[in-house]
Write an enzyme that holds these catalytic residues in place. Structure first.
Site, PDB file in Angstrom:
ATOM      1  N   ASP A  85      46.026  63.004  44.221  1.00 29.28           N
ATOM      2  CA  ASP A  85      46.390  63.003  42.791  1.00 29.28           C
ATOM      3  C   ASP A  85      45.132  63.103  41.936  1.00 29.28           C
ATOM      4  O   ASP A  85      44.123  62.427  42.210  1.00 29.28           O
ATOM      5  CB  ASP A  85      47.098  61.687  42.426  1.00 29.28           C
ATOM      6  CG  ASP A  85      48.589  61.739  42.698  1.00 29.28           C
ATOM      7  OD1 ASP A  85      48.999  62.454  43.624  1.00 29.28           O
ATOM      8  OD2 ASP A  85      49.336  61.034  41.980  1.00 29.28           O
ATOM      9  N   GLU A 105      48.721  55.786  36.534  1.00 31.58           N
ATOM     10  CA  GLU A 105      49.134  54.631  37.339  1.00 31.58           C
ATOM     11  C   GLU A 105      48.812  53.357  36.563  1.00 31.58           C
ATOM     12  O   GLU A 105      47.855  53.328  35.800  1.00 31.58           O
ATOM     13  CB  GLU A 105      48.380  54.576  38.675  1.00 31.58           C
ATOM     14  CG  GLU A 105      48.604  55.767  39.580  1.00 31.58           C
ATOM     15  CD  GLU A 105      47.823  57.002  39.185  1.00 31.58           C
ATOM     16  OE1 GLU A 105      46.681  56.845  38.706  1.00 31.58           O
ATOM     17  OE2 GLU A 105      48.348  58.109  39.324  1.00 31.58           O
ATOM     18  N   HIS A 114      64.375  75.073  45.043  1.00 30.37           N
ATOM     19  CA  HIS A 114      63.559  75.306  46.239  1.00 30.37           C
ATOM     20  C   HIS A 114      63.338  74.029  47.041  1.00 30.37           C
ATOM     21  O   HIS A 114      62.757  74.070  48.117  1.00 30.37           O
ATOM     22  CB  HIS A 114      62.208  75.883  45.818  1.00 30.37           C
ATOM     23  CG  HIS A 114      61.434  74.927  44.953  1.00 30.37           C
ATOM     24  ND1 HIS A 114      61.789  74.651  43.650  1.00 30.37           N
ATOM     25  CD2 HIS A 114      60.366  74.145  45.221  1.00 30.37           C
ATOM     26  CE1 HIS A 114      60.952  73.754  43.152  1.00 30.37           C
ATOM     27  NE2 HIS A 114      60.079  73.422  44.087  1.00 30.37           N
ATOM     28  N   TYR A 139      54.183  61.310  37.126  1.00 29.60           N
ATOM     29  CA  TYR A 139      53.241  60.568  37.974  1.00 29.60           C
ATOM     30  C   TYR A 139      51.777  60.673  37.550  1.00 29.60           C
ATOM     31  O   TYR A 139      50.893  60.323  38.333  1.00 29.60           O
ATOM     32  CB  TYR A 139      53.371  61.062  39.426  1.00 29.60           C
ATOM     33  CG  TYR A 139      54.803  61.150  39.906  1.00 29.60           C
ATOM     34  CD1 TYR A 139      55.556  59.994  40.092  1.00 29.60           C
ATOM     35  CD2 TYR A 139      55.411  62.374  40.134  1.00 29.60           C
ATOM     36  CE1 TYR A 139      56.877  60.069  40.506  1.00 29.60           C
ATOM     37  CE2 TYR A 139      56.734  62.455  40.553  1.00 29.60           C
ATOM     38  CZ  TYR A 139      57.455  61.309  40.735  1.00 29.60           C
ATOM     39  OH  TYR A 139      58.754  61.374  41.149  1.00 29.60           O
ATOM     40  N   GLN A 171      47.423  66.150  49.509  1.00 35.42           N
ATOM     41  CA  GLN A 171      47.534  66.489  48.084  1.00 35.42           C
ATOM     42  C   GLN A 171      47.054  65.323  47.228  1.00 35.42           C
ATOM     43  O   GLN A 171      47.873  64.560  46.686  1.00 35.42           O
ATOM     44  CB  GLN A 171      48.991  66.763  47.728  1.00 35.42           C
ATOM     45  CG  GLN A 171      49.456  68.155  48.048  1.00 35.42           C
ATOM     46  CD  GLN A 171      50.950  68.288  47.892  1.00 35.42           C
ATOM     47  OE1 GLN A 171      51.708  67.365  48.179  1.00 35.42           O
ATOM     48  NE2 GLN A 171      51.384  69.441  47.445  1.00 35.42           N
ATOM     49  N   ASP A 179      52.347  73.020  51.275  1.00 36.70           N
ATOM     50  CA  ASP A 179      53.473  72.534  50.474  1.00 36.70           C
ATOM     51  C   ASP A 179      53.996  73.684  49.609  1.00 36.70           C
ATOM     52  O   ASP A 179      54.127  73.557  48.388  1.00 36.70           O
ATOM     53  CB  ASP A 179      53.031  71.349  49.597  1.00 36.70           C
ATOM     54  CG  ASP A 179      54.191  70.787  48.763  1.00 36.70           C
ATOM     55  OD1 ASP A 179      55.353  71.060  49.116  1.00 36.70           O
ATOM     56  OD2 ASP A 179      53.922  70.105  47.756  1.00 36.70           O
ATOM     57  N   ASP A 226      55.343  70.442  36.815  1.00 33.83           N
ATOM     58  CA  ASP A 226      55.675  69.853  38.103  1.00 33.83           C
ATOM     59  C   ASP A 226      55.326  68.360  38.121  1.00 33.83           C
ATOM     60  O   ASP A 226      54.286  67.956  37.601  1.00 33.83           O
ATOM     61  CB  ASP A 226      54.861  70.597  39.174  1.00 33.83           C
ATOM     62  CG  ASP A 226      55.127  70.095  40.560  1.00 33.83           C
ATOM     63  OD1 ASP A 226      56.257  70.261  41.024  1.00 33.83           O
ATOM     64  OD2 ASP A 226      54.209  69.521  41.177  1.00 33.83           O
ATOM     65  N   GLU A 250      59.738  68.586  35.007  1.00 30.87           N
ATOM     66  CA  GLU A 250      60.415  68.172  36.238  1.00 30.87           C
ATOM     67  C   GLU A 250      60.221  66.663  36.346  1.00 30.87           C
ATOM     68  O   GLU A 250      59.150  66.186  36.719  1.00 30.87           O
ATOM     69  CB  GLU A 250      59.813  68.837  37.475  1.00 30.87           C
ATOM     70  CG  GLU A 250      60.597  68.475  38.730  1.00 30.87           C
ATOM     71  CD  GLU A 250      59.750  68.267  40.002  1.00 30.87           C
ATOM     72  OE1 GLU A 250      60.339  68.270  41.085  1.00 30.87           O
ATOM     73  OE2 GLU A 250      58.534  68.071  39.917  1.00 30.87           O
ATOM     74  N   ASN A 260      49.677  67.158  38.563  1.00 32.59           N
ATOM     75  CA  ASN A 260      49.477  65.823  39.120  1.00 32.59           C
ATOM     76  C   ASN A 260      48.478  65.789  40.270  1.00 32.59           C
ATOM     77  O   ASN A 260      47.768  64.805  40.444  1.00 32.59           O
ATOM     78  CB  ASN A 260      50.827  65.267  39.585  1.00 32.59           C
ATOM     79  CG  ASN A 260      50.715  63.895  40.184  1.00 32.59           C
ATOM     80  OD1 ASN A 260      50.385  62.938  39.499  1.00 32.59           O
ATOM     81  ND2 ASN A 260      50.938  63.787  41.493  1.00 32.59           N
TER      82      ASN A 260
HETATM   83  C1  GLC Z   1      57.540  69.163  43.133  1.00 29.31           C
HETATM   84  C2  GLC Z   1      57.963  70.462  43.788  1.00 29.31           C
HETATM   85  C3  GLC Z   1      57.988  70.298  45.282  1.00 29.31           C
HETATM   86  C4  GLC Z   1      56.637  69.830  45.773  1.00 29.31           C
HETATM   87  C5  GLC Z   1      56.232  68.550  45.050  1.00 29.31           C
HETATM   88  C6  GLC Z   1      54.843  68.135  45.390  1.00 29.31           C
HETATM   89  O1  GLC Z   1      58.477  68.179  43.282  1.00 29.31           O
HETATM   90  O2  GLC Z   1      59.219  70.836  43.294  1.00 29.31           O
HETATM   91  O3  GLC Z   1      58.344  71.495  45.913  1.00 29.31           O
HETATM   92  O4  GLC Z   1      56.673  69.602  47.160  1.00 29.31           O
HETATM   93  O5  GLC Z   1      56.286  68.763  43.643  1.00 29.31           O
HETATM   94  O6  GLC Z   1      53.932  69.120  45.035  1.00 29.31           O
END
Ligand code: GLC
Length: 546
Positions: free
Chosen positions: A187, A224, A326, A221, A185, A77, A217, A259, A119
């Site tokens: 959490d 929960e 990105h 999230y 990935q 990722d 980032d 973000e 996260n």
């Molecule tokens: C954020 C990043 C993105 C990534 C996601 C999960 O949204 O900007 O690129 O895929 O987190 O890690």
């Protein structure tokens, strides 16, 4: 090898200000170490390459470099799948180069913020490997495990192209683990105080290495709750407040930039209050697609509407605005009808779409229309907030929709018309991604060297606009008041916005670009005042290449 940018080295250097609110007047520049410049000739960008290009960023006039994750990672990722939070992936260099980069940036008046991926981790992270193998061990409770996959059923799936559930069964632990993004990935379990402490320590670690803050980032999230959409939970806000207390107490001018791809009311909560602050800055996600919507609709109404729906934020806080980044151009924060229109306008080919969005770069999105690219930047630089540029957009770089996922917009930076666009001296087949060779955006003409040599280029125009913005701190700290002439349902066209953008209290006028500065690199170069004024209609779609 020729070094066309050596001339940039001798320019006057700016100094870092000691203003703790530096971010309110800053221009940010987002770049990936992997994509920027390869000094070791292995086909992958590295920290040394980035150090070598700092003079370019200083010349361009950006104030803060935002580095995407450079941590060890299986790279499934783009590095957001972290497998060690306290190290540098070996292909990029090592800690001494990292601290050198930060110091060299500071010497040029440029701050550096990094991505903090709180996260989730990669499933290759030793914490996860331990958690799955040893449920009663020290990391047993580091992730969100469950015997069934029905909990938190109201949480949406974010990566709709690849995932069908937020739970994945782990064959070792024989339980399901929770993940808001890819199934590789997991959490982290923020209910576990040890997870919170560890993440705060990771933040301290990088701040001690000199970074000026973090893009946080996937901020919404962290926690929960059953019966909710598992976003923006009160305990997530409580954690943000805790982190802010740490930052204020130990690293007072460091930045927390969230973000949070949410509606304005929900994002604004990530600023906290003046008494109990959370983040200093948040990306304004809903504004971004409306800039593109307004361009095609030729009316500013949607943009004005969302600004009116945006609550006031605490004194000293700041929005971050952007055109592209990105990721895919996300269409989560628009209505179903608006989304359909935007897919029609901007993503006719199914390969241009990803998840709920469009995986294209700015110049191709705008059909390489110089007039529209300028208009989009003029809006970006004059709307409320601090703007964030995406590497390569300043030269109108193209994309490659034939690459998988969001790699379409993550190809090597184009520096020269030479081999591999001057990004790397490696064998071309060895590059981490191929350089752009499309007919319209081929690197032989879309590159920094060529645009530095051409005074009327997009690159010079953007640099000029940044210089104008720097002369008027009101663009960053001024109050936004809607002008009486700003858009109403019977609003004038975007062209009208161009002459008098809706950030009206800043009494904007078309910029008068200054005469050549001593740092202008090419001796024959002169500033152009014509490019801002000569094209009057954004519908002028044949304005030529940037
Ligand atoms: C954020 C990043 C993105 C990534 C996601 C999960 O949204 O900007 O690129 O895929 O987190 O890690």
């Amino acid at each position: 090898m020729t070094r066309p940018f050596d001339a940039l080295r001798s320019q006057e250097r700016r100094l870092l200000t000691d203003d703790p609110q530096w971010f309110r007047t800053a221009v940010f520049y987002e770049a990936m170490v992997r994509s920027f410049a390869d000094a070791s000739d292995d086909g992958i960008g590295d920290l040394r390459g980035m150090i070598d290009k700092l003079d370019y960023l200083g010349w361009l006039g950006v104030d803060c470099l935002w580095l995407l994750p450079f941590y060890p990672s299986p790279l499934r990722d783009g590095g957001y799948d972290v497998s060690d939070y306290r190290a540098i992936a070996p292909q990029y260099g090592a800690m001494p180069e990292f601290t050198e980069l930060v110091q060299a940036a500071h010497e040029r008046g440029i701050r550096v913020i990094i991505d903090l991926v709180m996260n989730h981790t990669s499933d290759q992270h030793p914490w996860f490997q331990s958690s799955r193998a040893n449920p009663s061990g020290p990391y047993g409770d580091f992730y969100v495990w469950s015997d069934d996959n029905t909990r938190y059923g109201d949480a949406r799936i974010i990566f709709t192209d690849t995932e069908t559930s937020n739970w994945t069964f782990d064959t070792v632990r024989r339980q399901y683990f929770w993940h808001r993004f890819f199934s590789h990935q997991p959490d982290l379990n923020f209910e576990n105080p040890a997870v919170q402490e560890t993440m705060l320590d990771v933040a301290r670690f990088w701040l001690r290495h000199g970074v000026d803050g973090f893009r946080l980032d996937a901020a919404p999230y962290l926690f929960e709750d059953d019966g909710t959409d598992c976003e923006n939970r009160p305990r997530t806000h409580a954690f943000m407040r805790r982190m802010r207390q740490l930052v204020d107490a130990e690293f007072p001018s460091a930045l927390m930039l969230a973000e949070a791809n949410q509606w304005p009311d929900d994002v604004a909560k990530y600023f906290g209050t003046e008494a109990e602050p959370e983040c200093h800055m948040c990306f304004h996600f809903p504004v971004m697609p409306r800039i593109f919507f307004a361009l095609r609709e030729q009316r500013a109404a949607k943009l004005v509407e969302i600004l009116e729906d945006t609550p006031n934020i605490p004194a000293g806080a700041q929005w971050a605005t952007f055109l592209r980044n990105h990721d895919e151009l996300t269409l989560e924060m628009v209505s179903t009808e608006e989304r359909a229109a935007m897919y029609g306008w901007y993503a006719a080919d199914a390969r241009m779409r990803a998840n709920v969005g469009i995986r294209r770069r700015l110049a191709p999105l705008l059909d390489n229309s110089r007039a529209e690219i300028e208009l989009a930047h003029a809006l970006l630089l004059s709307l409320p907030g601090s703007p964030c540029l995406y590497y390569g957009d300043e030269i109108g770089m193209g994309d490659n929709i034939w690459l998988p996922d969001r790699d379409s917009v993550r190809t090597p930076m184009q520096w020269t018309p030479d081999r591999n666009a001057g990004f790397s001296a490696a064998e071309p087949g060895k590059l981490y991604l191929p350089v752009i060779q499309s007919l319209v955006h081929h690197y032989t003409h879309a590159n920094v060297e060529a645009q530095i040599a051409q005074p009327t280029s997009l690159l010079h125009w953007i640099r000029g606009m940044l210089a104008v913005r720097r002369q008027h701190p009101a663009f960053g700290v001024g109050e936004y008041v809607r002008s009486r002439r700003a858009a109403s349902p019977s609003s004038p066209s975007c062209a009208e916005r161009r002459r008098r953008p809706c950030s009206a209290s800043r009494t904007w006028r078309p910029p008068r670009v200054r005469p050549p500065s001593p740092s202008t690199p090419s001796p024959g170069a002169r500033w152009s005042t014509s490019s801002a004024g000569r094209r009057s209609r954004p519908s002028d779609r044949t304005a030529g290449s940037p």
